[in-house]
Design an enzyme around this catalytic site. Structure first.
Site, mmCIF file in Angstrom:
data_model
loop_
_atom_site.group_PDB
_atom_site.id
_atom_site.type_symbol
_atom_site.label_atom_id
_atom_site.label_comp_id
_atom_site.label_asym_id
_atom_site.label_seq_id
_atom_site.Cartn_x
_atom_site.Cartn_y
_atom_site.Cartn_z
ATOM 1 N N HIS A 122 0.827 -1.213 0.000
ATOM 2 C CA HIS A 122 0.000 0.000 0.000
ATOM 3 C C HIS A 122 0.864 1.268 0.000
ATOM 4 C CE1 HIS A 122 -2.419 3.175 1.976
ATOM 5 N NE2 HIS A 122 -3.365 2.707 1.174
ATOM 6 N N ARG A 152 -11.460 1.368 -13.241
ATOM 7 C CA ARG A 152 -11.619 0.011 -12.727
ATOM 8 C C ARG A 152 -12.712 -0.034 -11.668
ATOM 9 N NH1 ARG A 152 -6.607 -2.682 -9.850
ATOM 10 N NH2 ARG A 152 -7.280 -1.437 -8.086
ATOM 11 N N THR A 187 0.032 -6.708 -13.131
ATOM 12 C CA THR A 187 1.198 -7.553 -12.830
ATOM 13 C C THR A 187 1.571 -7.557 -11.347
ATOM 14 O OG1 THR A 187 2.439 -5.697 -13.708
ATOM 15 C CG2 THR A 187 2.278 -7.655 -15.100
ATOM 16 N N ASN A 188 0.969 -6.670 -10.558
ATOM 17 C CA ASN A 188 1.219 -6.765 -9.107
ATOM 18 C C ASN A 188 0.573 -8.052 -8.595
ATOM 19 O OD1 ASN A 188 2.258 -4.177 -9.333
ATOM 20 N ND2 ASN A 188 0.344 -3.194 -8.733
ATOM 21 N N CYS A 233 -0.993 -2.324 -16.331
ATOM 22 C CA CYS A 233 -1.155 -1.219 -15.384
ATOM 23 C C CYS A 233 -0.569 -1.551 -14.009
ATOM 24 C CB CYS A 233 -2.614 -0.800 -15.281
ATOM 25 S SG CYS A 233 -3.674 -2.113 -14.672
HETATM 26 C C1 PEP Z 1 -2.183 -5.056 -10.190
HETATM 27 O O1 PEP Z 1 -2.566 -6.001 -9.491
HETATM 28 O O2 PEP Z 1 -1.148 -5.081 -10.886
HETATM 29 C C2 PEP Z 1 -2.951 -3.803 -10.216
HETATM 30 C C3 PEP Z 1 -2.645 -2.841 -11.051
HETATM 31 O O3 PEP Z 1 -3.951 -3.666 -9.317
HETATM 32 P P1 PEP Z 1 -3.736 -3.373 -7.758
HETATM 33 O O4 PEP Z 1 -2.305 -3.004 -7.553
HETATM 34 O O5 PEP Z 1 -4.674 -2.275 -7.433
HETATM 35 O O6 PEP Z 1 -4.118 -4.691 -7.146
HETATM 36 MG MG MG Z 2 -4.566 -6.030 -8.767
#
Ligand code: PEP
Ligand code: MG
Length: 527
Positions: free
Chosen positions: A101, A263, A412-413, A476
């Protein structure tokens, strides 16, 4: 040299490492000064800043108002800390990795940040931070270097570089060579403006849950999350609808004519539930319920593993009224700005899809809501509905998903988290050891793990396009601003990358490198 004809513009662009751009875009610690850092963590958001230590978000807001800059030092951060994070000139956490976060929010705001600084022992009650045999206290000055991950005792001078005309010239050349489009992740009109200033060509990710930070908004979200029945949720959603609509109006205006991907809600619930006693009491008072009731509701929603829990499209699947409210806000905002002459094409994105039926379910709600708004207002606006690709199952079934979705955006996170089975929030405690040992060449939350995550992405692009040849594909996740990941995305034939506004120039230059290197390779590798 290019202007004097000594080298070509292509060579000039290729001679500047994209990572090095960070140095002309962010302040840095004066290299002439000698110091020994108090602790070293993971550099999560570049820049350098000096300020007084604060240990809570509340202190950050109060102390910053007195005039001196403050640095927020916490074990980890949550949406509760948002206002303190905004007030701070730097953020340090003792836990967390590059997509935790703190890291994601700080990068979005362009605030210097170091995460996973395990050597720091933060003792909020005693008002001190211990690092080995050193102790620094609340109110003491420290300096944070977001490029090296160093946390330093005292006030070390920092230098703020000014990107001059040459910077803009070089970026202009890069833009001529690149094929990938570069968008930004932005959640509010201010960030959207900043993103355009850095050359973003659209918004690739607007995280709607980030629009709910701030007391009044977070209370309405909490009211929605904590409601045990549909009626309670409907009342909370009615409060959120106008807020969302006006945010979207602001973003569409700021991006006038450029694509905007919004989103649907995707909060791992734990990020939104109150944890501190005073927060519980404040919320209870606001909702006219007892603190005990709120605590019971929080306990009911407790999840052992929220990152894999009731989040993403699973929220909209079980509570369709949430998706309907958001779709309504997006479509109404689009119609409102279209009236003003703004060219608008909302791209509505469903998060955390693992099965095509989840997408069908959400798409049906979005389409029905849009249709209802069109009938109410007797006018229409075009929109697209697509999906995040952030679960291995989504990659493996991309052909089926693409039959329904108009675009893919790789998250990709989460895709890294779920493919490697590595928690985004906890990996900071041990992953650096893997990187030091060379198990992973780079932190896989920073740079795409091509052999694992990358292979799934490649499969998803191939199978997605086999079903829908004109499928729009982007990324993203945080990797969208990492040069080697940008080059990889180019090699997959994506249309765009999206990253935090401050990394847009880095991505633009990396995208130019990708195109030029490809051209060189095709010409036989001549330099
Ligand atoms: C991700 O998971 O790569 C993403 C962009 O979404 P978040 O970081 O909000 O989960
Ligand atoms: Mg995500």
């Amino acid at each position: 040299m290019a202007n004097e004809g000594l080298i070509t513009r292509e060579q000039a662009v290729l001679r500047v490492e994209p990572e090095r751009l960070e140095q002309v875009l962010h302040p840095m610690v004066d290299p002439a000064v000698d110091y020994t850092p108090l602790a070293v963590g993971n550099p999560a958001s570049p820049g350098a800043a000096t300020g007084r230590i604060v240990l809570t978000a509340k202190e950050a807001v109060e102390e910053a108002a007195k005039g001196d800059p403050v640095i927020l030092v916490r074990t980890e951060t949550s949406p509760d800390d948002f206002e303190g994070m905004v007030a701070a000139v730097a953020i340090v956490t003792s836990r967390g990795g590059k997509s935790s976060h703190a890291a994601v929010v700080a990068r979005g705001m362009g605030t210097c940040c170091v995460v996973g600084t395990r050597e720091l022992e933060i003792d909020e009650a005693a008002g001190e931070v211990r690092a080995h045999d050193k102790v620094v206290k609340r109110g003491d000055w420290i300096t944070v270097d977001g490029a090296s991950g160093e946390v330093i005792e005292g006030q070390i001078p920092t230098i703020k570089p000014e990107p001059g005309e040459d910077f803009h010239t070089l970026m202009g050349w890069a833009d001529e060579f690149r094929e990938l489009r570069v968008r930004a992740n932005a959640d509010n009109p201010g960030d959207a403006d900043a993103a355009r200033g850095f050359g973003a060509e659209g918004i690739g990710l607007c995280r709607t849950e980030h629009m709910f930070f701030g007391d009044e908004r977070i209370d309405a979200v909490r009211e929605m999350i904590l409601s045990s029945d549909q009626e309670g949720r409907a009342a909370a959603l009615a409060k959120l609808l106008p807020m969302q609509r006006s945010d979207f109006v602001g973003i569409f205006r700021a991006m006038n004519g450029l694509p905007v991907t919004i989103r649907l809600l995707d909060p791992p619930l734990h990020e939104f539930l109150p944890t501190e006693t005073d927060e519980v009491s404040r919320l209870a008072a606001g909702l006219g319920r007892s603190a005990g009731e709120i605590e019971a509701a929080v306990a009911r929603l407790h999840e052992a593993n929220p990152m894999l829990g009731h989040r993403g499209c699973r929220l909209g699947y079980s509570h369709p009224e949430i998706t309907a409210m958001q779709a309504r806000a997006i479509i109404e905002a689009a119609l409102e700005v279209a009236d003003e002459g703004v060219d608008v094409l909302p791209e509505i994105m469903v998060p955390l899809v693992g099965h095509e039926d989840e997408f069908d379910n959400q798409r049906a709600i979005v389409d029905a809501t849009a249709q209802a708004v069109f009938e109410e207002q007797d006018r229409k606006v075009d929109y697209l509905v697509g999906t995040m690709i952030e679960l291995p199952r989504a990659c493996l079934t991309a052909g089926d998903i693409a039959a329904r979705a108009e675009f893919f955006s790789f998250g990709t996170n989460d895709l890294t988290q779920t493919t490697l089975g590595l928690s985004r929030d906890d990996a900071g405690n041990f992953l650096p050891l893997y990187v030091e040992a060379g198990v992973y060449e780079r932190d896989p939350f920073q740079s795409i793990d091509k052999a694992g995550v990358g292979r799934l992405m490649s499969l998803a692009v191939r199978e997605g396009r086999a079903t829908r040849p004109d499928l729009k594909v982007g990324i993203c996740g945080e990797h969208g601003g990492d040069p080697s990941s940008v080059i990889f995305c180019h090699s997959l034939g994506m249309q765009y990358v999206s990253c935090s506004p401050f990394r847009v120039p880095v991505a633009r230059l990396a995208a130019a490198h990708a195109a030029l290197e490809e051209k060189r390779a095709a010409a036989g590798g001549a330099s």
